[in-house]
Design an enzyme around this catalytic site. Structure first.
Site, mmCIF file in Angstrom:
data_model
loop_
_atom_site.group_PDB
_atom_site.id
_atom_site.type_symbol
_atom_site.label_atom_id
_atom_site.label_comp_id
_atom_site.label_asym_id
_atom_site.label_seq_id
_atom_site.Cartn_x
_atom_site.Cartn_y
_atom_site.Cartn_z
ATOM 1 N N SER A 1 0.856 -1.182 0.000
ATOM 2 C CA SER A 1 0.000 0.000 0.000
ATOM 3 C C SER A 1 0.894 1.234 0.000
ATOM 4 O O SER A 1 2.074 1.160 0.371
ATOM 5 C CB SER A 1 -0.878 0.003 1.257
ATOM 6 O OG SER A 1 -1.514 1.249 1.455
ATOM 7 N N TYR B 1 -3.087 -0.870 10.235
ATOM 8 C CA TYR B 1 -2.987 -1.112 8.794
ATOM 9 C C TYR B 1 -1.651 -0.623 8.244
ATOM 10 O O TYR B 1 -0.965 -1.349 7.507
ATOM 11 C CB TYR B 1 -4.151 -0.421 8.080
ATOM 12 C CG TYR B 1 -4.228 -0.723 6.609
ATOM 13 C CD1 TYR B 1 -4.772 -1.918 6.150
ATOM 14 C CD2 TYR B 1 -3.789 0.200 5.663
ATOM 15 C CE1 TYR B 1 -4.849 -2.200 4.790
ATOM 16 C CE2 TYR B 1 -3.875 -0.084 4.304
ATOM 17 C CZ TYR B 1 -4.400 -1.274 3.873
ATOM 18 O OH TYR B 1 -4.479 -1.555 2.531
#
Length: 250
Positions: free
Chosen positions: A142, A155
C-alpha cells in the site's frame, strides 16, 4: 502476455474489489487462478469466471486462522493439480479508527491477516516453486507502506511490514529463481475505501495530493501484476512498485 499462458496462480482476497480486478487480469492472459477468500461471494465469483471461459477455482477460508493455512494452501494446490507458478498475496483487512480506541485484539488480527498469513503462504509457495527453479510472489502492499495514514495505525504498520518482508524474502529466494516483489496501490474506488468517499473533506484532501486528480479504477492495477508475474520481470527482485496516480511522488 505470452509468458503467462498456462501458468497457475493462487490469489488471496480475490472475490471482489481490487482482488477481483487482479484475478480478471490474470485470467484474461491465460492464467488458471485459485482464489482464497473468506467470503461466500468467492463461489459466485468463480462461477462467473467459468461462465466466460476462464479457468478458476475457490477455497473459502479465513486467513486469520493461522493454524489452518497449510491445509488451505494444500487445498488450493490440489485445485491447480499440484502446481503453482504465481502467488498473489492480496487479502488484507483494515479497521479505521484512532489508535487509542483500537482494541489490541483487532490490532493483532490485522497483523495476522496482512503480514503473518503472507509470510506463511509465501514459504509454502516457495517450497513448491523451488522444485521447478522459478516462480513469482507478488505482495499487495500500500502507499501506507511508506506513509503513516490517518486512523490507520495497525494497517500502516502491517503494510510497512509487507514492504520489508518482500525485500527480505527476495534476498533469500532470488538465487532459486523465485522473484518476490510488492505493489503499492494508492486510493481506488473499492468498498474498502468507502469510508473515505463518504467524507468530503477527506476525499478532497487526498485528491488534492494525487497528481492524476482522481482515484484509481481497480482494473488499472492489473498491469503491474502482469509485469511482475511474467518473464519480463525475471531480473526484478524486492521492489515496491507504486500504482497510485503519483501520490507518493507528490
Amino acid at each position: 502476455m505470452q509468458s503467462l499462458q498456462g501458468k497457475k496462480a493462487i490469489l488471496t482476497g480475490g472475490a471482489q474489489g481490487l482482488g477481483l480486478a487482479l484475478v480478471n487480469g490474470l485470467c484474461k492472459n491465460g492464467v488458471e487462478v485459485c482464489i482464497i477468500d473468506y467470503s461466500d461471494q468467492v463461489h459466485t465469483t468463480v462461477k462467473d469466471l467459468e461462465n466466460i471461459g476462464y479457468k478458476a477455482s475457490a477455497v473459502q477460508a479465513d486467513l486469520s486462522q493461522l493454524k489452518n493455512i497449510p491445509e488451505v494452501f494444500n487445498l488450493a494446490l490440489q485445485n491447480l493439480n499440484g502446481e503453482v507458478d504465481i502467488l498473489v498475496n492480496n487479502a488484507g483487512i483494515h479497521k479505521p479508527m484512532p489508535a487509542t480506541e483500537l482494541p489490541i485484539a483487532e490490532f493483532q488480527k490485522i497483523i495476522d491477516v496482512n503480514v503473518t498469513a503472507i509470510f506463511e503462504l509465501s514459504r509454502l509457495s516457495y517450497a513448491e516453486m523451488k522444485k521447478k527453479g522459478r516462480g513469482k510472489i507478488v505482495n499487495i502492499a500500500s502507499v501506507l507502506s511508506v506513509q503513516g495514514g490517518y486512523n490507520a495505525s495497525a494497517y500502516s504498520a502491517s503494510k510497512g511490514a509487507v514492504a520489508q518482508l518482500t525485500k527480505s524474502l527476495s534476498n533469500e529466494w532470488a538465487k532459486d529463481g523465485v522473484n518476490v516483489n510488492a505493489i503499492a496501490p494508492g486510493y481506488y474506488t473499492t468498498a474498502l475505501n468507502q469510508f473515505i468517499f463518504e467524507d468530503p473533506e477527506r476525499s478532497r484532501s487526498l485528491l488534492d495530493r494525487i497528481p492524476a486528480g482522481r482515484f484509481g479504477d481497480p482494473e488499472e492495477l492489473a498491469g503491474a501484476l502482469l509485469f511482475l508475474s511474467s518473464d519480463q520481470s525475471n531480473y526484478v527482485n524486492g521492489i515496491l512498485l507504486p500504482v497510485d496516480g503519483g501520490f507518493l511522488g507528490r
